[in-house]
Scaffold this motif. Structure first.
Motif, PDB file in Angstrom:
ATOM      1  N   SER A  86       0.764  -3.505   3.292  1.00 53.92           N
ATOM      2  CA  SER A  86       2.146  -4.404   2.524  1.00 53.92           C
ATOM      3  C   SER A  86       1.535  -5.927   2.684  1.00 53.92           C
ATOM      4  CB  SER A  86       3.345  -4.301   3.610  1.00 53.92           C
ATOM      5  OG  SER A  86       3.267  -4.763   4.739  1.00 53.92           O
ATOM      6  N   VAL A  87       0.434  -6.275   3.273  1.00 54.97           N
ATOM      7  CA  VAL A  87      -0.070  -7.685   3.339  1.00 54.97           C
ATOM      8  C   VAL A  87      -0.397  -7.921   1.783  1.00 54.97           C
ATOM      9  CG1 VAL A  87      -1.698  -9.339   4.055  1.00 54.97           C
ATOM     10  CG2 VAL A  87      -0.429  -7.971   5.672  1.00 54.97           C
ATOM     11  N   THR A  88      -1.098  -6.840   0.900  1.00 55.65           N
ATOM     12  CA  THR A  88      -1.579  -7.025  -0.193  1.00 55.65           C
ATOM     13  C   THR A  88      -0.611  -7.022  -1.242  1.00 55.65           C
ATOM     14  OG1 THR A  88      -3.676  -6.075   0.555  1.00 55.65           O
ATOM     15  CG2 THR A  88      -3.386  -6.045  -1.831  1.00 55.65           C
ATOM     16  N   ALA A  89       0.301  -6.182  -1.098  1.00 54.40           N
ATOM     17  CA  ALA A  89       1.419  -5.825  -2.092  1.00 54.40           C
ATOM     18  C   ALA A  89       2.388  -4.902  -1.636  1.00 54.40           C
ATOM     19  CB  ALA A  89       0.728  -4.997  -3.484  1.00 54.40           C
ATOM     20  N   PRO A  90       3.488  -4.773  -1.968  1.00 50.99           N
ATOM     21  CA  PRO A  90       4.456  -4.366  -1.359  1.00 50.99           C
ATOM     22  C   PRO A  90       4.230  -2.637  -1.421  1.00 50.99           C
ATOM     23  CG  PRO A  90       5.281  -4.642  -3.743  1.00 50.99           C
ATOM     24  CD  PRO A  90       3.917  -5.454  -3.469  1.00 50.99           C
ATOM     25  N   VAL A  91       4.758  -2.219  -0.142  1.00 48.90           N
ATOM     26  CA  VAL A  91       4.933  -0.595  -0.060  1.00 48.90           C
ATOM     27  C   VAL A  91       6.278  -0.273  -0.200  1.00 48.90           C
ATOM     28  CG1 VAL A  91       4.226   1.354   1.701  1.00 48.90           C
ATOM     29  CG2 VAL A  91       2.817  -0.751   1.425  1.00 48.90           C
ATOM     30  N   VAL A  92       6.676   0.496  -0.986  1.00 47.99           N
ATOM     31  CA  VAL A  92       8.121   1.192  -1.145  1.00 47.99           C
ATOM     32  C   VAL A  92       8.137   2.486  -0.495  1.00 47.99           C
ATOM     33  CG1 VAL A  92       9.639   2.075  -2.737  1.00 47.99           C
ATOM     34  CG2 VAL A  92       8.394   0.069  -3.362  1.00 47.99           C
ATOM     35  N   LEU A  93       9.175   2.557   0.614  1.00 47.86           N
ATOM     36  CA  LEU A  93       9.281   3.932   1.289  1.00 47.86           C
ATOM     37  C   LEU A  93      10.246   4.614   0.695  1.00 47.86           C
ATOM     38  CD1 LEU A  93       8.719   2.234   4.848  1.00 47.86           C
ATOM     39  CD2 LEU A  93       7.022   3.385   3.317  1.00 47.86           C
TER      40      LEU A  93
ATOM     41  N   ALA B  46       1.086 -10.245  -3.802  1.00 47.59           N
ATOM     42  CA  ALA B  46       1.113  -9.900  -5.405  1.00 47.59           C
ATOM     43  C   ALA B  46      -0.143  -9.395  -5.671  1.00 47.59           C
ATOM     44  CB  ALA B  46       1.652 -10.979  -6.255  1.00 47.59           C
ATOM     45  N   GLY B  47      -0.908  -8.606  -4.726  1.00 43.20           N
ATOM     46  CA  GLY B  47      -2.281  -7.871  -4.980  1.00 43.20           C
ATOM     47  C   GLY B  47      -1.863  -6.616  -5.810  1.00 43.20           C
ATOM     48  N   THR B  48      -3.099  -5.913  -5.624  1.00 43.49           N
ATOM     49  CA  THR B  48      -3.133  -4.631  -6.311  1.00 43.49           C
ATOM     50  C   THR B  48      -3.779  -3.505  -5.192  1.00 43.49           C
ATOM     51  OG1 THR B  48      -3.337  -5.650  -8.537  1.00 43.49           O
ATOM     52  CG2 THR B  48      -3.926  -2.969  -8.143  1.00 43.49           C
ATOM     53  N   HIS B  49      -2.614  -2.632  -5.078  1.00 42.84           N
ATOM     54  CA  HIS B  49      -3.369  -1.415  -4.216  1.00 42.84           C
ATOM     55  C   HIS B  49      -4.427  -0.732  -4.736  1.00 42.84           C
ATOM     56  CE1 HIS B  49      -0.244  -2.071  -0.917  1.00 42.84           C
ATOM     57  NE2 HIS B  49       0.542  -2.034  -1.952  1.00 42.84           N
TER      58      HIS B  49
END
Length: 315
Positions: free
Chosen positions: A60-67, A158-161
Motif C-alpha cells: 500500500s506504500v506504492t499504490a492502494p490495496v482494495v480489500l 500513485a505507483g503501479t503494483h
C-alpha cells in the motif's frame, strides 16, 4: 459517493496485523473467481493473517490495496467480487485487490470493523480508507475506485503494483518506464520529504515550464506540505466558521477538504469566498483555487465546473 463514505487515510492503522514469518494462513477457493484459486493471480491476491504485512501494508506504500471482505455463504458477495476482480485487471496495477474470507480471518475482519458483508475498504500507506458496503452497481464501484486513486496520488501512493507472483495478465502489455526526471521527486515523496519533493518538481519546471505532470506534482506536493503544517483540523475549521471572510483560513479549510477527498466542497467554499471578498484578499483566494485546480487535474469534471463557477463569481 458522499463525503461520509470516503475519508482521508489515518483513522485506523492496520500494520499491527502482520503475522510472524512462517505463521499459518488459510487458503480457500473464492466463489465466482475462476483461475484465481487460493494464491490469487494477476492483480488479485488472497489475503490472510500470514501475508497481510507483505501483501497489504507494504504494497500500500506504492499504490492502494482494495480489500474485499467476503464469505462462501454470502450471496451478494458472489455478485460484487467478479466486478472487483475485473476492474483490478482493467486498471493493471493502479490498485491491488485483496480478497479476505471473514470466516477464515476473523482478526483482520475485527480490526477493519467489519459488521456485515460484502464490505470494501482500501489501504493507502498502511492506513484504512472506508469505501462502500453492499453489492453496488459496477458504475458506482468505478466512481469509488477513481476517487480512491485521486486521493492516493495526494498521499504519494500513485505507483503501479507488479502482478502477484509475477503472474501474466492478459492484454496488460508492458508498463511504460517511469521518466527518470521524476526520480528525485518520487524518492522524496516516498520518504515523506515534502520540501524535497517541491524542490525536485521546481527543478523540472525550470527546465520544462509546460510539463503538465511536474506542474500537477508540484501543486500536490505543496498541498500536502500545507496540510501537514496546519495542526488540528478541528481548530482550523472552527476558525474558518468564525471568520467567513478571512481568506487565509478559508484557503486552509479548502486544503483540508481536497486532501480528504472532498474536492467539490473545497471548490465551492473558495468560490463563495471570492464572491464575498475584494482586493488583495480576493486575489489570494483566486490564486489558491487555481493551484488546487492544478493539484486535482484539468481533466476532472469538478475542476471544469469549478472554473466555470470561478469565472461567474469574478465577472
Amino acid at each position: 459517493m458522499t463525503s461520509e463514505s470516503f475519508s482521508r487515510p489515518g483513522a485506523v492503522d492496520l500494520s499491527g496485523l502482520s503475522a510472524p514469518t512462517g505463521s499459518p494462513g488459510a487458503t480457500t477457493g473464492r466463489p465466482g473467481a475462476p483461475g484465481q484459486g487460493a494464491a490469487g493471480g494477476g492483480y488479485v491476491v488472497e489475503v490472510t493473517e500470514a501475508n497481510f504485512q507483505t501483501e497489504v501494508v507494504e504494497r500500500s506504500v506504492t499504490a492502494p490495496v482494495v480489500l474485499d471482505f467476503w464469505a462462501t455463504w454470502c450471496q451478494p458477495c458472489k455478485q460484487l467480487s467478479p466486478v472487483l476482480e475485473r476492474l483490478a485487471t482493467e486498471y493493471a496495477g493502479r490498485f491491488l485487490l485483496g480478497t479476505i474470507d471473514v470466516d477464515q480471518n476473523p482478526r483482520i475482519a475485527q480490526a477493519a470493523g467489519v459488521q456485515s458483508i460484502p464490505l470494501v475498504v482500501a489501504v493507502v500507506r498502511g492506513q484504512l480508507v472506508p469505501l462502500f458496503q453492499g453489492a453496488v452497481p459496477e458504475a458506482q464501484v468505478r466512481q469509488f475506485i477513481e476517487e480512491l486513486l485521486r486521493l492516493s496520488e495526494g498521499q504519494g501512493a500513485a505507483g503501479t503494483h507488479q502482478p502477484v507472483g509475477g503472474a501474466p495478465v492478459e492484454d496488460a502489455g508492458e508498463e511504460p518506464a517511469r521518466d527518470p526526471r521524476y526520480a528525485d521527486a518520487d524518492a522524496a515523496l516516498e520518504r515523506g520529504d515534502l520540501d524535497g519533493a517541491v524542490a525536485a518538481f521546481e527543478r523540472i519546471l525550470a527546465q520544462a515550464p509546460s510539463d503538465a505532470e511536474a506542474t500537477r506534482g508540484l501543486a500536490r506536493a505543496k498541498l500536502l506540505r500545507r496540510v501537514s503544517a496546519l495542526g488540528s483540523g478541528a481548530d482550523v475549521r472552527a476558525d474558518a466558521a468564525a471568520k467567513p471572510d478571512d481568506a487565509r483560513v478559508q484557503c486552509a479549510v479548502a486544503d483540508l477538504d481536497v486532501a480528504g477527498g472532498h474536492v467539490a466542497d473545497a471548490f465551492s467554499r473558495l468560490v463563495d469566498t471570492v464572491r464575498r471578498t475584494t482586493g488583495d484578499d480576493r486575489n489570494v483566494v483566486r490564486l489558491h483555487l487555481l493551484e488546487l485546480f492544478e493539484a486535482v487535474g484539468p481533466e476532472d469534471e469538478r475542476v471544469r465546473q469549478g472554473r466555470k463557477d470561478l469565472s461567474a463569481a469574478l465577472f
